[in-house]
Design a protein around this motif. Structure first.
Motif, mmCIF file in Angstrom:
data_model
loop_
_atom_site.group_PDB
_atom_site.id
_atom_site.type_symbol
_atom_site.label_atom_id
_atom_site.label_comp_id
_atom_site.label_asym_id
_atom_site.label_seq_id
_atom_site.Cartn_x
_atom_site.Cartn_y
_atom_site.Cartn_z
ATOM 1 N N ALA A 1 39.086 72.895 14.106
ATOM 2 C CA ALA A 1 38.062 71.931 14.543
ATOM 3 C C ALA A 1 38.671 70.912 15.494
ATOM 4 C CB ALA A 1 37.459 71.237 13.328
ATOM 5 N N VAL B 1 35.859 69.188 17.971
ATOM 6 C CA VAL B 1 34.593 68.998 17.256
ATOM 7 C C VAL B 1 34.252 67.512 17.134
ATOM 8 C CG1 VAL B 1 33.460 69.254 15.005
ATOM 9 C CG2 VAL B 1 34.694 71.185 16.000
ATOM 10 N N HIS C 1 23.818 68.721 10.914
ATOM 11 C CA HIS C 1 25.187 68.441 11.368
ATOM 12 C C HIS C 1 26.087 69.670 11.248
ATOM 13 C CE1 HIS C 1 24.880 64.255 12.498
ATOM 14 N NE2 HIS C 1 24.216 63.984 11.394
ATOM 15 N N GLN C 2 25.872 70.470 10.205
ATOM 16 C CA GLN C 2 26.659 71.720 10.102
ATOM 17 C C GLN C 2 26.457 72.577 11.348
ATOM 18 O OE1 GLN C 2 26.348 74.335 6.600
ATOM 19 N NE2 GLN C 2 25.455 72.590 5.542
ATOM 20 N N PRO D 1 33.913 62.433 11.639
ATOM 21 C CA PRO D 1 33.347 63.773 11.809
ATOM 22 C C PRO D 1 34.338 64.875 11.488
ATOM 23 C CG PRO D 1 33.431 62.577 13.917
ATOM 24 C CD PRO D 1 33.810 61.616 12.839
ATOM 25 N N THR E 1 31.016 69.016 8.320
ATOM 26 C CA THR E 1 32.069 69.684 9.099
ATOM 27 C C THR E 1 32.686 70.799 8.259
ATOM 28 O OG1 THR E 1 32.554 67.676 10.338
ATOM 29 C CG2 THR E 1 34.281 69.355 10.294
ATOM 30 N N VAL F 1 28.335 71.322 14.244
ATOM 31 C CA VAL F 1 29.772 71.600 14.084
ATOM 32 C C VAL F 1 30.076 73.054 14.454
ATOM 33 C CG1 VAL F 1 31.608 71.869 12.341
ATOM 34 C CG2 VAL F 1 30.198 69.794 12.376
ATOM 35 N N VAL G 1 28.830 61.269 8.639
ATOM 36 C CA VAL G 1 29.444 62.062 9.715
ATOM 37 C C VAL G 1 30.144 61.141 10.711
ATOM 38 C CG1 VAL G 1 28.929 63.563 11.681
ATOM 39 C CG2 VAL G 1 27.868 64.013 9.461
#
Ligand code: F6P
Length: 541
Positions: free
Chosen positions: A71, A76, A480-481, A309, A315, A484, A305
């Motif tokens: 990430a 990310v 949010h997933q 993040p 995440t 990500v 988040v």
């Protein structure tokens, strides 16, 4: 601008190597728990009121470290920060992606393109509230002075899935004064069902369409007007329509009064829009306070988040889906809420994940070189146990599952006789499924037909109760997933050009059908011509 090829990085290679090692060693969940008594505690996280147990994943501490390193390499955190800061992260449309601004508390500025959009959001929210108050108090009446009893939301995709899901989820919070229905499909049966038993004089239509150009929505809105006009008169029928759109001009051309047009904006993607005026029907059903509580719940996760993040729960969950998709060759994810009223959650989520991340090129247009969005499917437990769980337990395909369950029954059934016991049975079934998937059964007296192999991953998301706030938290957790996942793959999660070709083709085919053009004389491909010929023959039978 050239996009980074995440699959060419050392972090990707390290994960690939790690996955091969775990697979070669036959990593198994039972073993992971046996050798690590702290695993349940260490692999349970909280975000807002949500308790997320991700201990039953085929992942070790090293896996998580490597995923977080991936990430970081993919940037990310920077991508999420850019999104939250109103930068035009939807590069193909040249737009910001600011659904998070919809849940920003009053008084906080949200600047995009040099403009603070917070005042416009607040003004629109106030207009929504005033409209709902007027509707519920009977101040806003129909053309014949009768109060409005039913609101029919006409919209499709993001203009229906989120609001319909929330309306169902928050059934316990509806005031009961106003009935809300949702019509999306262009199939005439959908509008017929939506209008069944209604009186045009007591019905109000909310036409929700960001672009106000979606064929299904316009066809249904016209048909609804044609239904109301003979009773009310064409002009008066107009009083029974309001619109939610980013294209005010088209709504007004349709015949909706300018003051009855509620705004949404370019920087709110349709599938992320349920916190905007697209949720007007939800607000009408549950009231302003509950709607605000839902937004506050979303905000709780946004803050979670924003605080970091790189290590947030969304995440982690987004990375675990990348882990399975790209390093285990797993293609799907089942979403199983153990909640009757969350039965539409997976349907909503399908658009969020699959329309966002069903992409094959990176931001610069180069091929991704890896698998992207998983196929999301599912249904509510316990019904799902009597449907597709057989495959989850013994099928040849491994399907990571997300189970969502509430500690308390829905507010309006708490006092119902036996509700506590039945709710406990619901919870027990959820926990049992997660355990059975993870640990399977010992070889059942040597009978392979009865053996459950186990070692099948799942996440359990536990929340106190299905309140507006918890619903908002669940929604934002998955939004949010999705962001990500997209950031790791380096794709644009916020456009949807893949759906356009079908619309154009359908327009052309519809025009030929209406004109009665002989199939052979149309410009369509041979298979479509053949279908058209069969269709005509069957129509004429
Ligand atoms: O399916 C394509 C799509 O553009 C979705 O992204 C959107 O949610 C839906 O159509 C409806 O669009 P609109 O709100 O503009 O009618």
């Amino acid at each position: 601008m050239t996009s980074m090829d995440i699959t060419a990085t050392s972090e990707w290679a390290a994960l690939a190597r790690h996955a091969r090692e775990l697979q070669a060693a036959g990593v198994d969940l039972a073993g992971l728990f046996e050798t690590d008594p702290d695993r349940p505690g260490r692999c349970t996280s909280t975000a807002g009121e949500l308790v997320i147990d991700w201990s039953r994943h085929l992942a070790t501490d090293e896996t998580v470290e490597l995923l977080l390193a991936l990430a970081e390499r993919a940037g990310v955190a920077a991508r999420i920060e850019a999104m939250l800061a109103g930068e035009p992260v939807n590069v193909t449309d040249g737009r910001a992606v600011l659904h998070t601004a919809l849940r920003t508390p009053a008084g906080e500025a949200v600047v995009t393109g040099g403009v603070d959009v917070a005042p416009a959001i607040a003004a629109e929210r106030e207009r929504m509230g005033a409209f709902v108050r007027a509707l519920c108090s009977g101040e806003r009446r129909g053309a014949t002075d009768l109060p409005i009893r039913t609101v029919v939301n006409i919209g499709i995709g993001g203009s229906q899935l989120g609001p319909a899901m929330a309306h169902e989820a928050l059934a316990a919070f509806r005031s009961g004064d106003l009935e809300c229905r949702f019509v999306s499909n262009v199939d005439p049966a959908a509008l017929a069902a939506g209008l069944d038993g209604l009186d045009p004089a007591e019905t109000l239509f909310i036409v929700v369409s960001k672009g106000f150009a979606t064929a299904e929505t316009l066809a249904n809105a016209r048909a609804a007007r044609d239904w109301a006009a003979p009773v009310l008169g064409f002009e008066a029928a107009g009083r029974h329509f309001v619109a939610v759109t980013a294209n005010r001009r088209r709504a007004v051309e349709f015949g909706i009064e300018p003051y009855d047009v509620f705004a949404t904006w370019d920087w709110v993607g349709g599938r992320f829009s349920m916190g905007s005026a697209a949720g007007l029907a939800v607000m009408a059903a549950v009231g302003e306070e509950n709607f605000a509580a839902m937004l506050a719940g979303m905000r709780t996760i946004d803050e979670h988040v924003a605080a970091g993040p790189a290590a947030s729960v969304p995440t982690l969950l987004g990375l675990l889906s990348v882990w399975y998709r790209d390093f285990w060759g797993i293609q799907t994810r089942a979403v199983v809420p153990y909640s009757q009223r969350l039965r539409l959650f997976g349907v909503w989520l399908q658009q969020v994940i699959m329309e966002s991340n069903g992409k094959r090129v990176r931001l610069d247009g180069s091929p991704v070189g890896c698998d992207t969005a998983e196929i999301v499917w599912g249904g509510p437990g316990t019904d799902s146990q009597h449907s597709f769980h057989q495959l989850l337990h013994q099928g040849t395909t491994v399907v990571p599952a997300d189970f969502i369950v509430l500690a308390r029954p829905d507010a309006d059934v708490v006092g119902v006789a036996g509700a506590a016991e039945r709710h406990e049975a619901l919870v027990a079934n959820c926990f049992a499924q997660a355990a059975a998937l993870a640990f399977g059964s010992p070889t059942a007296e040597g009978d392979p037909h009865r053996e459950l192999p186990g070692n099948r991953p799942s996440t359990v998301i536990l929340a106190p109760a299905l309140t507006p706030s918890v619903l908002g938290q669940l929604v934002a957790l998955y939004e949010h997933q999705t962001a990500v996942q997209g950031a790791v793959w380096g794709i644009n999660s916020f456009d949807q050009f893949g759906v356009e070709l079908g619309k154009t083709l359908a327009d052309g085919i519809a025009a030929d059908l209406q004109a009665g053009t002989a199939p052979a004389d149309t410009g369509h491909d041979p298979s479509t011509k053949s279908l058209l010929a069969h269709y005509r023959r069957l129509r004429e039978l």
